[in-house]
Design a protein around this motif. Structure first.
Motif, PDB file in Angstrom:
ATOM      1  N   ASN A   6       0.819  -1.216   0.000  1.00  0.00           N
ATOM      2  CA  ASN A   6       0.000   0.000   0.000  1.00  0.00           C
ATOM      3  C   ASN A   6       0.853   1.266   0.000  1.00  0.00           C
ATOM      4  O   ASN A   6       0.433   2.302   0.509  1.00  0.00           O
ATOM      5  CB  ASN A   6      -0.924   0.006   1.228  1.00  0.00           C
ATOM      6  CG  ASN A   6      -1.939  -1.099   1.163  1.00  0.00           C
ATOM      7  OD1 ASN A   6      -2.575  -1.307   0.147  1.00  0.00           O
ATOM      8  ND2 ASN A   6      -2.078  -1.820   2.256  1.00  0.00           N
ATOM      9  N   ASP A   8       1.623   3.259  -2.389  1.00  0.00           N
ATOM     10  CA  ASP A   8       1.010   4.364  -3.142  1.00  0.00           C
ATOM     11  C   ASP A   8      -0.039   5.083  -2.302  1.00  0.00           C
ATOM     12  O   ASP A   8      -0.171   6.305  -2.373  1.00  0.00           O
ATOM     13  CB  ASP A   8       0.420   3.874  -4.465  1.00  0.00           C
ATOM     14  CG  ASP A   8      -0.549   2.729  -4.313  1.00  0.00           C
ATOM     15  OD1 ASP A   8      -0.551   2.061  -3.251  1.00  0.00           O
ATOM     16  OD2 ASP A   8      -1.308   2.469  -5.257  1.00  0.00           O
ATOM     17  N   LEU A  18       6.873   9.648  -5.495  1.00  0.00           N
ATOM     18  CA  LEU A  18       7.758   8.491  -5.433  1.00  0.00           C
ATOM     19  C   LEU A  18       9.222   8.910  -5.556  1.00  0.00           C
ATOM     20  O   LEU A  18      10.076   8.420  -4.821  1.00  0.00           O
ATOM     21  CB  LEU A  18       7.393   7.500  -6.546  1.00  0.00           C
ATOM     22  CG  LEU A  18       8.138   6.181  -6.512  1.00  0.00           C
ATOM     23  CD1 LEU A  18       7.565   5.285  -5.430  1.00  0.00           C
ATOM     24  CD2 LEU A  18       8.053   5.483  -7.846  1.00  0.00           C
ATOM     25  N   GLN A  30      13.408   3.415  -9.682  1.00  0.00           N
ATOM     26  CA  GLN A  30      13.004   2.174 -10.346  1.00  0.00           C
ATOM     27  C   GLN A  30      12.775   1.059  -9.322  1.00  0.00           C
ATOM     28  O   GLN A  30      11.788   0.335  -9.402  1.00  0.00           O
ATOM     29  CB  GLN A  30      14.050   1.735 -11.378  1.00  0.00           C
ATOM     30  CG  GLN A  30      14.188   2.665 -12.561  1.00  0.00           C
ATOM     31  CD  GLN A  30      15.075   3.886 -12.269  1.00  0.00           C
ATOM     32  OE1 GLN A  30      15.660   4.023 -11.207  1.00  0.00           O
ATOM     33  NE2 GLN A  30      15.135   4.798 -13.228  1.00  0.00           N
ATOM     34  N   SER A  33       9.688   1.764  -7.377  1.00  0.00           N
ATOM     35  CA  SER A  33       8.525   1.504  -8.212  1.00  0.00           C
ATOM     36  C   SER A  33       8.195   0.013  -8.242  1.00  0.00           C
ATOM     37  O   SER A  33       7.026  -0.378  -8.207  1.00  0.00           O
ATOM     38  CB  SER A  33       8.764   2.025  -9.631  1.00  0.00           C
ATOM     39  OG  SER A  33       7.652   1.770 -10.444  1.00  0.00           O
ATOM     40  N   VAL A  34       9.222  -0.829  -8.298  1.00  0.00           N
ATOM     41  CA  VAL A  34       9.009  -2.281  -8.269  1.00  0.00           C
ATOM     42  C   VAL A  34       8.322  -2.674  -6.961  1.00  0.00           C
ATOM     43  O   VAL A  34       7.397  -3.485  -6.950  1.00  0.00           O
ATOM     44  CB  VAL A  34      10.351  -3.037  -8.456  1.00  0.00           C
ATOM     45  CG1 VAL A  34      10.206  -4.507  -8.148  1.00  0.00           C
ATOM     46  CG2 VAL A  34      10.873  -2.841  -9.866  1.00  0.00           C
ATOM     47  N   LYS A  36       6.470  -0.620  -5.058  1.00  0.00           N
ATOM     48  CA  LYS A  36       5.140  -0.002  -5.049  1.00  0.00           C
ATOM     49  C   LYS A  36       4.130  -0.802  -5.862  1.00  0.00           C
ATOM     50  O   LYS A  36       2.968  -0.925  -5.461  1.00  0.00           O
ATOM     51  CB  LYS A  36       5.229   1.430  -5.593  1.00  0.00           C
ATOM     52  CG  LYS A  36       3.916   2.194  -5.489  1.00  0.00           C
ATOM     53  CD  LYS A  36       4.026   3.554  -6.124  1.00  0.00           C
ATOM     54  CE  LYS A  36       3.596   3.407  -7.542  1.00  0.00           C
ATOM     55  NZ  LYS A  36       3.129   4.575  -8.207  1.00  0.00           N
ATOM     56  N   THR A  37       4.552  -1.377  -6.955  1.00  0.00           N
ATOM     57  CA  THR A  37       3.624  -2.124  -7.808  1.00  0.00           C
ATOM     58  C   THR A  37       3.412  -3.559  -7.334  1.00  0.00           C
ATOM     59  O   THR A  37       2.634  -4.301  -7.937  1.00  0.00           O
ATOM     60  CB  THR A  37       4.125  -2.152  -9.266  1.00  0.00           C
ATOM     61  OG1 THR A  37       5.416  -2.749  -9.308  1.00  0.00           O
ATOM     62  CG2 THR A  37       4.157  -0.758  -9.870  1.00  0.00           C
ATOM     63  N   GLY A  38       4.114  -3.944  -6.256  1.00  0.00           N
ATOM     64  CA  GLY A  38       3.939  -5.283  -5.712  1.00  0.00           C
ATOM     65  C   GLY A  38       4.715  -6.361  -6.451  1.00  0.00           C
ATOM     66  O   GLY A  38       4.480  -7.539  -6.248  1.00  0.00           O
ATOM     67  N   LYS A  39       5.646  -5.954  -7.299  1.00  0.00           N
ATOM     68  CA  LYS A  39       6.421  -6.919  -8.077  1.00  0.00           C
ATOM     69  C   LYS A  39       7.723  -7.331  -7.392  1.00  0.00           C
ATOM     70  O   LYS A  39       8.413  -8.211  -7.872  1.00  0.00           O
ATOM     71  CB  LYS A  39       6.724  -6.345  -9.465  1.00  0.00           C
ATOM     72  CG  LYS A  39       5.474  -6.152 -10.291  1.00  0.00           C
ATOM     73  CD  LYS A  39       5.794  -5.564 -11.641  1.00  0.00           C
ATOM     74  CE  LYS A  39       4.494  -5.343 -12.417  1.00  0.00           C
ATOM     75  NZ  LYS A  39       4.741  -4.663 -13.680  1.00  0.00           N
TER      76      LYS A  39
END
Length: 79
Positions: A6, A8, A18, A30, A33-34, A36-39
C-alpha cells in the motif's frame, strides 16, 4: 500474491511523490517503483525502516496480508 503493498496509498496521504521518497531513502526510483507495484520479491529491513521513518508510518501501513480466494475447482479436488 497474498502480500499487498500500500505504498502508493501512504504516499498519497503524505502528498509525497515516489521520486522524493526515493531520494530521501537513498534508493533508485526504479527499485521503489518495483516495490510499489507489488512486483518485488523481497525488501531489506533497513530499507523498510528508512521508508517508515521518512513517511512516519508503521510497516503495517505499507504492507498487508490477504488470503487468496479459493477456487471452486480446488475445493472439488480436495474432497
Amino acid at each position: 500474491m497474498p502480500i499487498i503493498v500500500n505504498l502508493d496509498v501512504v504516499l498519497a496521504q503524505r502528498k509525497m511523490r515516489l521520486n522524493t521518497l526515493a531520494e530521501l531513502v537513498d534508493i533508485t526510483p526504479q527499485n521503489l517503483s518495483v516495490l510499489k507495484t507489488g512486483k518485488a520479491k523481497a525488501i531489506r529491513f533497513d530499507t523498510l525502516e528508512k521508508i517508515c521513518e521518512v513517511l512516519e508510518c508503521q510497516p503495517g501501513d505499507i504492507l498487508a496480508f490477504a488470503k487468496e480466494p479459493v477456487l471452486a475447482n480446488e475445493d472439488e479436488v480436495a474432497s
